[in-house]
Write an enzyme that holds these catalytic residues in place. Structure first.
Site, PDB file in Angstrom:
ATOM      1  N   TYR A   1      32.260  33.323  35.467  1.00 47.02           N
ATOM      2  CA  TYR A   1      32.813  34.018  36.710  1.00 47.02           C
ATOM      3  C   TYR A   1      32.355  33.468  38.058  1.00 47.02           C
ATOM      4  CZ  TYR A   1      33.744  37.654  40.296  1.00 47.02           C
ATOM      5  OH  TYR A   1      34.056  38.156  41.437  1.00 47.02           O
TER       6      TYR A   1
ATOM      7  N   LYS B   1      34.027  31.071  40.626  1.00 48.03           N
ATOM      8  CA  LYS B   1      34.527  31.510  42.052  1.00 48.03           C
ATOM      9  C   LYS B   1      33.863  30.562  42.828  1.00 48.03           C
ATOM     10  CE  LYS B   1      36.189  34.946  43.361  1.00 48.03           C
ATOM     11  NZ  LYS B   1      37.745  35.290  43.543  1.00 48.03           N
TER      12      LYS B   1
END
Length: 365
Positions: free
Chosen positions: A168, A172
């Site tokens: 994650y 990002k």
């Protein structure tokens, strides 16, 4: 009684609807049709609600069906962010984009995160350029700088992490850099203006993530603190996060905009210990405070073992502990938001204390 946050700057709650009126009027004068990806999510809904308060035409994009947004007056378009043609079709006639959609979480394969978070973001940028949409506000995360160590009052000069503990944060970070680079593309005839905002631990009424997870684990007797020392963390009330997005969009429209191609930490500007934050949530439903603790080294070892076991067994559900979670819960995370204050006038409108009052009211309806 609400446990008080340890303030780095005292937050003063004002009448939110009154304070937001002027910025929304300014945005309405600049934008006639706004596109919101991830409109069905917690922050996405909050942004849509503010836009509709100003009677701005809003098209929301999400994978699911959200009747409450349609009732709000949002035109909903269903689709997958990884489908460029569908994204472009849904964005027709829009003049501003809030790209909020992302796959969040701490468990899953690289493709699980990179396809929606990186490829999806690239699709939004491509659609903006092909449709000559000139402004894009991207919702990022402080996880882009987190490598497992304390982050005490860091600002945007802190580099991206060298070692990510999950896909994650890594996805990002890649997506944020793609967004910011888009506004520096000298070959871009559309002159796409972009900005990235990094809200940390968004919470509030109807929160589908943090609050229900805390309450579920507390009721099951599984909620524990990690580490011997309580560390400070930043959080942000959902309406404050939405407000920051509105202000950033307004700043992007200015000829002398200060925020183009930049990333910003945003928070409630009230660092608070994780224990205090959890106990504030628990007190909303009159649950006893959390007192049990697990040594940080033990939590990390358990997280490492569970990750290895889950991968071996090809289990899709998230382990109760991972290396990332162990490090997140045993390190401090609070940020210097001076840049957001200076460049687009952000200051939190709702304090943690008054946000907890709203949360308590919503949980006890």
């Amino acid at each position: 009684m609400i446990e008080q946050a340890k303030n780095s700057a005292t937050a003063t709650t004002v009448d939110f609807n009154e304070a937001i009126h002027l910025p929304l009027s300014e945005l309405a004068a600049q934008s006639k049709h706004v596109f919101v990806t991830g409109a069905g999510g917690f922050l996405g809904k909050a942004i849509c609600r503010l836009l509709r308060l100003a009677n701005i035409k809003v098209t929301g994009f999400a994978r699911g069906n959200y009747p409450e947004l349609s009732q709000m007056g949002v035109t909903m378009e269903q689709g997958d962010i990884t489908d460029l043609s569908r994204v472009k079709e849904a964005m027709q006639s829009c003049d501003l984009v809030f790209h909020v959609a992302a796959k969040a979480g701490v468990w899953g394969s690289k493709d699980d995160y990179f396809k929606p978070n990186v490829q999806g973001t690239e699709n939004v940028i491509k659609a903006c350029k092909e449709l000559t949409i000139s402004r894009l506000v991207y919702t990022s995360t402080p996880s882009v700088t987190f490598s497992g160590v304390d982050e005490a009052g860091i600002d945007e000069s802190t580099p991206y992490a060298n070692n990510f503990l999950n896909f994650y944060g890594e996805s990002k970070a890649v997506a944020e850099q793609v967004v910011l680079a888009a506004s520096r593309d000298s070959f871009d005839k559309t002159k796409l203006k972009t900005v990235a905002l990094r809200p940390h631990l968004i919470w509030g009424p109807n929160d589908p993530h943090l609050v229900p997870r805390v309450l579920e684990r507390a009721r099951a007797g599984k909620l524990k603190l990690v580490g011997k020392q309580d560390k400070l963390v930043d959080t942000i009330f959902v309406d404050n996060a939405a407000y920051a997005h509105i202000l950033a969009a307004i700043e992007l429209s200015k000829s002398n905009s200060q925020c183009i191609g930049k990333a910003y930490f945003i928070s409630n500007d009230q660092p608070i210990t994780m224990a205090a934050m959890l106990n504030n949530i628990l007190s909303c439903v009159e649950l006893p405070p959390v007192t049990k603790r697990v040594p940080s080294a033990v939590a990390y070892a358990v997280g490492t073992a569970l990750e290895w076991l889950y991968k071996l067994m090809n289990k899709k559900q998230e382990p109760i502990m991972t290396r990332f979670v162990a490090k997140q819960l045993s390190t401090c995370h609070y940020f210097d938001i001076s840049a957001a204050k200076r460049d687009f006038g952000y200051t939190p409108l709702i304090s943690i204390e008054d946000g907890m009052k709203q949360l308590k009211a919503s949980l006890n309806r």
